[in-house]
Structures are given as C-alpha cells and as structure tokens.
Enzyme design. Structure first.
Site, PDB file in Angstrom:
ATOM      1  N   HIS A 129       0.648  -1.183   0.101  1.00 53.39           N
ATOM      2  CA  HIS A 129      -0.080   0.102  -0.057  1.00 53.39           C
ATOM      3  C   HIS A 129       0.934   1.388  -0.048  1.00 53.39           C
ATOM      4  O   HIS A 129       0.396   2.450   0.127  1.00 53.39           O
ATOM      5  CB  HIS A 129      -0.930   0.171   1.219  1.00 53.39           C
ATOM      6  CG  HIS A 129      -2.063  -1.011   1.253  1.00 53.39           C
ATOM      7  ND1 HIS A 129      -2.677  -1.201   0.107  1.00 53.39           N
ATOM      8  CD2 HIS A 129      -2.493  -1.722   2.356  1.00 53.39           C
ATOM      9  CE1 HIS A 129      -3.789  -2.130   0.489  1.00 53.39           C
ATOM     10  NE2 HIS A 129      -3.597  -2.563   1.880  1.00 53.39           N
ATOM     11  N   GLY A 290     -18.923  -5.794  -2.619  1.00 60.34           N
ATOM     12  CA  GLY A 290     -18.075  -5.675  -3.712  1.00 60.34           C
ATOM     13  C   GLY A 290     -18.982  -4.890  -4.697  1.00 60.34           C
ATOM     14  O   GLY A 290     -19.116  -5.454  -5.847  1.00 60.34           O
TER      15      GLY A 290
HETATM   16  P1  A3P Z   1     -16.905  -3.113  -0.257  1.00 60.29           P
HETATM   17  O1  A3P Z   1     -16.599  -2.495   1.015  1.00 60.29           O
HETATM   18  O2  A3P Z   1     -17.359  -1.791  -1.179  1.00 60.29           O
HETATM   19  O3  A3P Z   1     -17.841  -4.121  -0.459  1.00 60.29           O
HETATM   20  P2  A3P Z   1      -9.493  -4.502  -0.248  1.00 60.29           P
HETATM   21  O4  A3P Z   1      -9.447  -5.688  -0.764  1.00 60.29           O
HETATM   22  O5  A3P Z   1      -8.391  -3.274  -1.052  1.00 60.29           O
HETATM   23  O6  A3P Z   1      -9.441  -4.267   1.190  1.00 60.29           O
HETATM   24  O7  A3P Z   1     -10.896  -3.687  -0.646  1.00 60.29           O
HETATM   25  C1  A3P Z   1     -12.021  -4.246  -0.163  1.00 60.29           C
HETATM   26  C2  A3P Z   1     -13.287  -3.942  -0.844  1.00 60.29           C
HETATM   27  O8  A3P Z   1     -12.953  -4.943  -2.333  1.00 60.29           O
HETATM   28  C3  A3P Z   1     -14.765  -4.375  -0.366  1.00 60.29           C
HETATM   29  O9  A3P Z   1     -15.349  -3.612  -1.009  1.00 60.29           O
HETATM   30  C4  A3P Z   1     -14.930  -5.818  -0.753  1.00 60.29           C
HETATM   31  O10 A3P Z   1     -16.288  -6.095  -0.433  1.00 60.29           O
HETATM   32  C5  A3P Z   1     -14.321  -5.812  -2.110  1.00 60.29           C
HETATM   33  N1  A3P Z   1     -14.047  -7.221  -2.590  1.00 60.29           N
HETATM   34  C6  A3P Z   1     -13.132  -8.069  -2.129  1.00 60.29           C
HETATM   35  N2  A3P Z   1     -13.002  -9.188  -2.541  1.00 60.29           N
HETATM   36  C7  A3P Z   1     -13.746  -8.904  -4.040  1.00 60.29           C
HETATM   37  C8  A3P Z   1     -14.008  -9.723  -5.267  1.00 60.29           C
HETATM   38  N3  A3P Z   1     -13.632 -10.712  -5.372  1.00 60.29           N
HETATM   39  N4  A3P Z   1     -14.402  -9.048  -5.991  1.00 60.29           N
HETATM   40  C9  A3P Z   1     -15.048  -7.940  -6.100  1.00 60.29           C
HETATM   41  N5  A3P Z   1     -14.871  -6.978  -4.904  1.00 60.29           N
HETATM   42  C10 A3P Z   1     -14.257  -7.600  -3.925  1.00 60.29           C
END
Ligand code: A3P
Length: 322
Positions: A129, A290
């Site tokens: 990050h 997501g």
């Molecule tokens: P939301 O909170 O809007 O649902 P990171 O992985 O950078 O921590 O980001 C998390 C976000 O990505 C969350 O968004 C999560 O639900 C979503 N996310 C995690 N896995 C995913 C997948 N396989 N496909 C699409 N979105 C995903």
C-alpha cells in the site's frame, strides 16, 4: 542478529519521532507524516526498514493500491493468472480454496515484521500500500512491473469505514468517531496512506510515463468487464492466455474462482483470521458487498459533494473520471 535488528529498529523509531505527528492525535494509533503521506507508526517503521534492506528482483511483480480499492480481488486474480498451470484440472488443489488471498500474495510492509518468511515466496508476486515515492529504492531502480488498482474515492472511503468499524467492534477498540469525523480525515488526507488522491496520482503519472512498467486499472473497469481485464493483466504479467486456453474457458474459470461470492463462501474466508503481530484481521472483513456506488447508502448529498469537489480538482485535469 537480534541486537543488530534492535539497533536498526531504534534508528527508524528515532527518525519517526522527528516527523510531523497527527494533531489532534488518532484515538488509537500513532500516525506520522512522511514524504507527504500519513502512516501508522509500525507500518512506517517497516517501510523505512524495507527501503534499506529489501532487495527486489527484476522479475518481481508488485500489486500496489490504497486500502479498500480492490486489493484482495487483484491478489486473487494475479495469483490465479500466474499459477494457472500448477493445479489439477478441476482446480481442487488451488491454494485459494483454503487460504485468504492475502496469504497467497504477501503485503511487503505488513508481513515484513509479522512474518518475514512470507516474503520468501516462490511466486514473484508481492503487494504493497506504500505510495510510489516511498517504495524501496530497489523497486524504483529496477524494471520490475507494477500493477496499480484504484477506486472511486467515495466508495473507497465507505468501504474503509465499514471495515474499520468492524475491526473496532471485533477487537474492542471502538473510537466512537462519526461518519462526519472520519470523512473529514479522508478529505484532509490524514487517513491511512493518505491523501488518497495523491496516492493515485503518483502511480497514474508513472503509468503514463512508463506504460510498459506500470499497469493502471480501476475497480470499476475490472467490475464492468472482468474477462477483458484479466486477459490484459495476464499479458502485462508476461503470462498471456493462449488461444487454446481461451477456447477452453481458462479465463472464465479464473474469473469465477475469484468472484466475491465464491471466495466469501469458503470456510477459510468465513471463519479464518489473519494474525499479524500488532493486530488481527478476520478474513471475512475483506469481503463485503463488492459493488459500485454503495456510498449512496452511507453518505449524505453534502458529504458526497465535499469529496467530489476534490476528485474533480485532482483527477479531472489528468483525465481520470469515474
Ligand atoms: P466493499 O466494502 O465496497 O464491499 P481491499 O481488498 O482493497 O481491502 O478492498 C475491499 C473491497 O473490495 C470491499 O469493498 C470488498 O467487498 C471488495 N472485494 C473483496 N473481494 C472482492 C472480489 N473478489 N470481487 C469484487 N470485490 C471484492
């Protein structure tokens, strides 16, 4: 040796103690400003140590992002692309079935202290990050490839807000802050690894200057045409799908394996947790809705406007629109 490590860590803590500290302070964390970005103190300690000690290999591929922009999804996809010929045809031996994607692709500054052996992965894919200018010099000076994912700022904030509240509840560290207060930190740029917009712009600039080195993608694009972007990612990573693979549905298989519903229904992602030295994270907290546009369910019109204004100022001049 142990002593040498201790002396090193002391050196970084001393450097950190001279940096601007968040004022008023965060209720639970020590937050410092370094190179224009705000870091959790232990993350910054690891970042400084990585700068001195981490040796990138020219064949490495780095998945870079701000938190909550689709890191977990990108890790699952990149891991699947790179390892697709290693597992049995029915996919039953795929590590993504019993490990959270964060275990398959370690995050430099998080795993560095918590579990250094994680970095000895066989696979040349790692994540971070850390803002572009704060990457270890060995990454900046090599030709290794970088994939950067970003996301619409309001959705990014809202995703982080839900994640943070869940973490606080699970581990009894409630800060009691309101959405307004947290949004103000995001807006002012004092959120973790913030300002968010500058984080995006640094990587975007690099991708424009050196497209062969940095692949820039948005969560929204990846959502709207996952198949197409998985193919593009594979090409960029030097593992393009062959015509035969495409005809046999290899791309669809990876997209399905990494779908949020598929991943979040796995036992490891329902009940497992991620044990870091400083804190624990439930695997389930990486998977929420997501969706694109979920900010509407948390932010008022005025809140949205305040964020959109910065987005317009910072992103529109460089052609980045959501
Ligand atoms: P939301 O909170 O809007 O649902 P990171 O992985 O950078 O921590 O980001 C998390 C976000 O990505 C969350 O968004 C999560 O639900 C979503 N996310 C995690 N896995 C995913 C997948 N396989 N496909 C699409 N979105 C995903």
């Amino acid at each position: 040796s142990e002593n040498a490590n201790e002396a090193m860590n002391k050196k970084y803590r001393e450097i950190i103690s001279t940096l601007p500290k968040l004022d008023p302070p965060h209720p639970t964390y020590e937050i410092y400003q370094y190179n224009g970005f705000w870091f959790h103190s232990s993350i910054l300690e690891a970042t400084l140590s990585l700068s001195d000690n981490f040796k990138a290999q020219p064949s490495d591929i780095y998945l870079c992002s701000s938190p909550k922009t689709g890191t977990t999804w990108l890790k699952a996809l990149a891991f699947s692309i790179m390892t697709r010929d290693r597992f049995s045809d029915d996919d039953s031996t795929n590590p993504l079935l019993n490990q959270v994607p964060h275990n398959c692709v370690p995050t430099l500054e998080v795993d560095f202290y918590a579990n250094p052996s994680f970095l000895d992965t066989e696979l040349p894919v790692l994540a971070t990050h850390v803002p572009y200018a704060c990457l270890p010099p060995s990454i900046l000076e090599s030709d290794c490839k970088i994939i950067y994912i970003c996301r619409e700022p309001k959705d990014t904030f809202v995703s982080w807000w839900h994640y943070d509240k869940k973490q606080q509840q699970t581990f009894g560290i409630e800060t009691g802050t309101t959405v307004e207060q947290d949004l103000k930190s995001f807006h002012n740029g004092t959120s973790m690894y913030g300002p968010y917009w500058d984080h995006v712009l640094e990587y975007l600039k690099e991708s424009v200057d050196r497209p062969e080195r940095v692949f820039f993608l948005t969560y929204e694009d990846l959502k709207s045409d996952t198949l197409c972007y998985v193919k593009k990612l594979a090409e960029f990573m030097g593992k393009p799908f062959t015509e035969e693979e495409v005809n046999q549905g290899a791309v669809e298989k990876i997209v399905a394996r990494c779908n949020i519903k598929t991943l979040s229904n796995l036992e490891v992602n329902k009940s497992g947790y991620f044990d870091l030295k400083q804190w624990k994270i439930n695997n389930s907290s990486f998977f929420r809705k997501g969706e694109v546009g979920d900010w509407k369910n948390l932010l008022t019109k005025d809140m949205a406007k305040s964020i959109d204004q910065i987005t317009q100022e910072k992103f529109h001049p460089v052609g980045l629109k959501f």
